[in-house]
Structures are given as C-alpha cells and as structure tokens.
Design an enzyme around this catalytic site. Structure first.
Site, PDB file in Angstrom:
ATOM      1  N   SER A 101     -37.594   3.673 -26.021  1.00 42.31           N
ATOM      2  CA  SER A 101     -38.193   4.731 -25.647  1.00 42.31           C
ATOM      3  C   SER A 101     -37.600   6.127 -24.942  1.00 42.31           C
ATOM      4  O   SER A 101     -38.155   7.209 -24.877  1.00 42.31           O
ATOM      5  CB  SER A 101     -39.746   4.466 -24.901  1.00 42.31           C
ATOM      6  OG  SER A 101     -39.061   4.058 -23.680  1.00 42.31           O
ATOM      7  N   GLY A 102     -36.648   5.635 -24.499  1.00 41.78           N
ATOM      8  CA  GLY A 102     -35.787   6.890 -23.540  1.00 41.78           C
ATOM      9  C   GLY A 102     -36.287   6.696 -22.125  1.00 41.78           C
ATOM     10  O   GLY A 102     -35.805   7.736 -21.518  1.00 41.78           O
ATOM     11  N   THR A 103     -37.162   5.768 -21.744  1.00 42.13           N
ATOM     12  CA  THR A 103     -37.538   5.894 -20.491  1.00 42.13           C
ATOM     13  C   THR A 103     -36.726   6.007 -19.375  1.00 42.13           C
ATOM     14  O   THR A 103     -36.853   6.808 -18.186  1.00 42.13           O
ATOM     15  CB  THR A 103     -38.316   4.779 -20.182  1.00 42.13           C
ATOM     16  OG1 THR A 103     -39.398   4.685 -20.961  1.00 42.13           O
ATOM     17  CG2 THR A 103     -38.975   4.632 -18.667  1.00 42.13           C
ATOM     18  N   HIS A 185     -15.683  17.624 -65.018  1.00 47.49           N
ATOM     19  CA  HIS A 185     -15.048  16.339 -64.927  1.00 47.49           C
ATOM     20  C   HIS A 185     -13.627  16.300 -64.629  1.00 47.49           C
ATOM     21  O   HIS A 185     -12.787  15.513 -64.990  1.00 47.49           O
ATOM     22  CB  HIS A 185     -15.188  15.702 -66.389  1.00 47.49           C
ATOM     23  CG  HIS A 185     -16.539  15.509 -66.856  1.00 47.49           C
ATOM     24  ND1 HIS A 185     -17.280  14.445 -66.525  1.00 47.49           N
ATOM     25  CD2 HIS A 185     -17.345  16.315 -67.553  1.00 47.49           C
ATOM     26  CE1 HIS A 185     -18.572  14.639 -67.224  1.00 47.49           C
ATOM     27  NE2 HIS A 185     -18.704  15.715 -67.751  1.00 47.49           N
ATOM     28  N   SER A 315       3.449  16.406 -41.999  1.00 50.87           N
ATOM     29  CA  SER A 315       4.183  15.012 -42.167  1.00 50.87           C
ATOM     30  C   SER A 315       5.173  14.736 -41.146  1.00 50.87           C
ATOM     31  O   SER A 315       5.813  15.816 -40.615  1.00 50.87           O
ATOM     32  CB  SER A 315       4.847  14.746 -43.357  1.00 50.87           C
ATOM     33  OG  SER A 315       5.372  13.503 -43.665  1.00 50.87           O
ATOM     34  N   LYS A 321       6.040  19.870 -45.578  1.00 52.01           N
ATOM     35  CA  LYS A 321       5.069  19.640 -46.092  1.00 52.01           C
ATOM     36  C   LYS A 321       4.154  20.000 -45.147  1.00 52.01           C
ATOM     37  O   LYS A 321       4.007  20.085 -44.019  1.00 52.01           O
ATOM     38  CB  LYS A 321       5.097  18.010 -46.200  1.00 52.01           C
ATOM     39  CG  LYS A 321       3.823  17.417 -47.111  1.00 52.01           C
ATOM     40  CD  LYS A 321       3.640  16.171 -47.231  1.00 52.01           C
ATOM     41  CE  LYS A 321       2.766  15.608 -48.216  1.00 52.01           C
ATOM     42  NZ  LYS A 321       1.431  15.672 -47.408  1.00 52.01           N
ATOM     43  N   VAL A 322       3.056  20.804 -45.894  1.00 54.23           N
ATOM     44  CA  VAL A 322       1.827  21.506 -45.005  1.00 54.23           C
ATOM     45  C   VAL A 322       0.675  20.798 -46.076  1.00 54.23           C
ATOM     46  O   VAL A 322       0.439  20.901 -47.210  1.00 54.23           O
ATOM     47  CB  VAL A 322       1.963  22.890 -45.083  1.00 54.23           C
ATOM     48  CG1 VAL A 322       0.832  23.583 -44.426  1.00 54.23           C
ATOM     49  CG2 VAL A 322       3.280  23.360 -44.508  1.00 54.23           C
ATOM     50  N   GLU A 328     -10.145  19.023 -44.689  1.00 54.11           N
ATOM     51  CA  GLU A 328     -10.049  17.631 -44.462  1.00 54.11           C
ATOM     52  C   GLU A 328     -10.784  17.297 -43.115  1.00 54.11           C
ATOM     53  O   GLU A 328     -11.632  16.358 -43.331  1.00 54.11           O
ATOM     54  CB  GLU A 328      -8.514  16.976 -44.188  1.00 54.11           C
ATOM     55  CG  GLU A 328      -7.732  16.921 -45.570  1.00 54.11           C
ATOM     56  CD  GLU A 328      -6.253  16.411 -45.022  1.00 54.11           C
ATOM     57  OE1 GLU A 328      -5.649  16.417 -46.395  1.00 54.11           O
ATOM     58  OE2 GLU A 328      -6.148  16.551 -43.894  1.00 54.11           O
TER      59      GLU A 328
END
Length: 465
Positions: A101-103, A185, A315, A321-322, A328
């Site tokens: 209940s969140g009491t 596709h 990396s 590498k980027v 993401e």
C-alpha cells in the site's frame, strides 16, 4: 545507510524502538527500514515531492474546514512544503520493495513533517492525528503517484519530446532533397529522401506527444477523500473537493476528484495506461535509435550513410574505432522502459478487493520511465541528430547501383521484364540504366526521366505528367 553515533527512543502502537538520533523520522519508518533491507532503491524524489504537496494541501484544507488549529496548520504546511521542495529527501530511507500500500512511505512523510513542524513551532504535532488527518495511505499513495507523474510529464517529458521533434524537423527540412535508398526487410527498396525518412520519426514523436497528453488528463483524477476503503471514513465530506482545489493552487495543475473512490483505490488503471503510452514511446525511440545506428554503420563495411558525432573512443583495444554511443544508450533506456511497463502491468493487476498492493513498485517504475525518456530524448536530439554529417557520395553511389529502381518501369515494360533487368543489373554489378537501355526500346532520355531518383520520391506513376 551510515551507522549513527547515537540513538533516541520513539514509541508507536507496537512499542518502543531505537531511531537514529539525528533522523526526523519516527518508529514506523524505522520499522520499515529494518523490515525491508531489500534493494537499496528509494522511492523517486518526484514521489516524495508529491507527498509533500498533498500533506501541505491537507493541512490547509483541514485548517480551513475548522479541524486543525492555525498554529499546527501553519507548522505542517511549512514543513510539508520543504519536503515538496526536495530539501529533506535524505529523510526518506524506506525501500521501494515494502508494504504494497505504501503505508511505510506515507508514515515516513507524516513522521518527518510532524517532527519538523513540532520543532519549528513549539507545538506538539502528531503524525497520524494532525499530518494524516482526513487521509489514509490507501488514498494518499495512489494520489501521490498521479500528482508526481502529472508534474514530471508536464515539466520533464513533454518539453523534451517537443525539443526532439523540433530538432528532427529542422534536420529533415535541410535534407529533403538528399535521395537515398529505401530499405524494407533490410533489403534495398525504392528511394526516398532523407528528409522524408526523418519526417517519419517526427510523426512518431508527434503521435507519442498526443497519446501522452491524452492519458495525462486521466492522471488528474485523485483518490483523495476515499480514505481507507473508498467510503471516506474519517474525512470531512468537503475534504476531497477542497483538496483538488488546493493542489491546483500549489501545483498549477487542474486536478479533479475521482468519480469512484473504490476504483481509484483498488485499480491503478490510469497509471497503467500512462505506462502503456511510455512503452509505445520507447518503441518509437528504439526504432529511431536503431535507424541511426544502421545509417552510421561502417565506416567502410556498413551503410555509412551518415557519421554521428564522434563523442568518445569506441574501443579499449581497437584504436580509432568510434561507436554510436548515444543511440545505444537510448535503446538501453527503451529496453528499461519496456521492462518497467511489464512490471507495472503485473502490479496494476494486483488489486485485491479494495486496495492495490503493489503501489510503490508502480510509483518507482512509472516515474523512472518518465525521467529516463525525458533525458534520453534530449540527448538523442542534441548529441546525435542535431550534429550528424551526411555522406553524400556514399548515398549517391548506392542509389546508382540500386536495381529496385526498375519498379518505376513497371507501368511501361511490365513486372516480368523489369524483374529480369533488375536481376541482370545486380548479377553483373552494372548500373540499372545501362542494362535497361540494352533491354528495352526506351531512349536514354526517357530512361533518365523515368528513373530519376528524386522524382521517384514523389510517388505517382512513371511517365505521368
């Protein structure tokens, strides 16, 4: 939680209990701390702020109705407004996974406000008799969920979505003549402009805004006044109407009294509905994020249509590498929101007779989803969409080799002959125009008109005026 150097003894209906000496909470909160050392997750600040608003409004209303004397009314209001302002968030230690209940969280607010009000005013303020007057956890907690979600949507999510839509539309207008290969596709299809593609994203966000705004209206309905089971026991009959008016004054949102307290206490359907709209928005943002990732893929072996802003090395082992880190991160946010909705769905169905018993989980997940979607939308707009560069040469080269453009010749040469031309062009790695010139009686001028990629993005029948 740190171990206090000293304690004080507090008493509730179950007896005496040691409480940290510098804590504003009392025995019921301390029992919850001891009973629920489960996740370390606390209820969101937006929910605590909503509790503060409700307690401030209740003090004002109970005072105006003649049930609370002016000194206590003023003291409770002042303390509750400090809670709503976020000044006392560290005084709310109860775990999300607590009594359904969140009491525990309602009593946490009652005890903190009562302690602070008593200290500041010199008047004895009781957490149940005064701060919780005319209320029950059973109507306060679902109402706090509605108030918190409504304010978070109005102040965080909708402005972020409108900003995202503005950024998308601006880029779409600037790229409305950049023709690219369409894909269905994940395979080459008829062309469209980059502006048209992005216009689809903007339309998704527009629909999401409309859905969220529509569902927000039902979050304005509050259970306050229903008290324990929906009958309104121990609440002045005028309490509910006065409460929504006072909350409107404090928040600027026009809240209304729920049409049926029994439904409002036992069935958090409005919160589940809003979670469903957030789930749909998450699907839209994941689609946009994945489109960006595919368009950015490469730079040599992928599509390489765009280059997202280079924000950090991609990396720990591959120099140079980027990665598309913002899309993401956005997709991970979307996965979290989709998971939150699954939990909220189960929680929303967990009403038994006159009470839902998973309200804290709904509060946590719903407010987390709102916050995550708001911040992720702004990052997607500002750190990805606003600044990506278009690889015009790569897009044009792919378009020139696209055999599916032969679709535009169907009305002139027929589907069968078109299929043969497309297969030959693909097999030989030759431009479609060259193969079509050899295989048909159409002139180069006619073929160029029929196969003009930009013209094909406008729809219609090939050769039509």
């Amino acid at each position: 939680m740190r171990k206090p150097s000293r304690y004080r003894v507090e008493r509730d209906s179950m007896g005496d209990l040691r409480v940290p000496g510098d804590a504003l909470w009392g025995a019921q909160t301390q029992r919850a701390v001891q009973n629920f050392p489960i996740s370390g997750l606390r209820l969101p600040a937006e929910f605590i702020a909503a509790l503060g608003l409700i307690k401030a409004a209740a003090a004002t209303v109970n005072g105006d109705l003649g049930h609370l004397d002016p000194p206590r009314q003023r003291a409770i209001c002042a303390a509750a407004l400090r809670v709503s302002a976020g000044e006392l968030d560290d005084q709310f230690p109860v775990d999300v996974f607590q009594t359904g209940s969140g009491t525990s969280s309602n009593m946490n607010a009652n005890e903190v406000i009562a302690t602070l009000a008593s200290r500041e005013s010199g008047v004895a303020v009781h957490p149940n008799d005064h701060v919780n007057m005319g209320q029950s956890s059973n109507d306060v907690v679902p109402s706090a969920i509605h108030v918190a979600a409504t304010l978070a949507i109005a102040k965080q999510l909708l402005p972020a979505l409108k900003h995202l839509r503005t950024v998308i539309r601006k880029r779409a207008r600037s790229l409305n003549k950049v023709v690219k290969t369409g894909r269905t596709h994940l395979m080459d299809a008829m062309p469209l402009t980059l502006g048209q593609e992005m216009g689809g994203w903007a339309a998704q966000i527009t629909s999401a805004i409309a859905r969220i705004e529509g569902s927000s209206k039902r979050l304005h309905r509050l259970a306050l006044g229903g008290t324990a089971v929906g009958t309104g026991i121990n609440a002045d009959p005028r309490f509910a109407t006065a409460m929504v008016a006072e909350l409107a004054h404090l928040s600027g949102i026009r809240f209304v009294v729920a049409a049926d307290f029994f439904a409002a206490l036992s069935a958090p359907d409005d919160a589940v509905e809003m979670s469903g709209q957030l789930n749909t928005l998450a699907c839209a943002l994941m689609k946009i994020g994945n489109d960006l990732r595919w368009m950015n893929s490469g730079p040599l072996a992928g599509l390489g249509e765009i280059a997202l802003p280079a924000l950090q090395p991609g990396s720990s082992i591959m120099p140079g590498k980027v990665n598309p880190v913002i899309p993401e991160a956005v997709c991970m946010v979307c996965a979290q929101v989709i998971g939150n909705h699954a939990s909220i769905t189960v929680a929303g169905a967990s009403g038994n007779f006159q009470l839902n018993v998973m309200l804290p989980l709904i509060a946590h997940n719903l407010l987390q989803s709102i916050r995550l979607l708001a911040t992720a939308s702004r990052q997607l707009a500002d750190a990805a969409i606003a600044g990506f560069n278009v690889n015009h040469e790569r897009i044009a080269a792919a378009m020139a080799r696209n055999p599916v453009l032969v679709t535009a010749l169907n009305p002139v040469i027929g589907y069968g002959k078109g299929a043969a031309i497309a297969k030959q062009a693909y097999a030989e790695g030759r431009p479609l125009l060259d193969v079509a010139r050899e295989a048909t009686d159409l002139s180069e001028k006619e073929l160029r008109q029929l196969l003009d990629p930009l013209a094909l993005t406008r729809g219609g029948i090939a050769g039509a005026a």
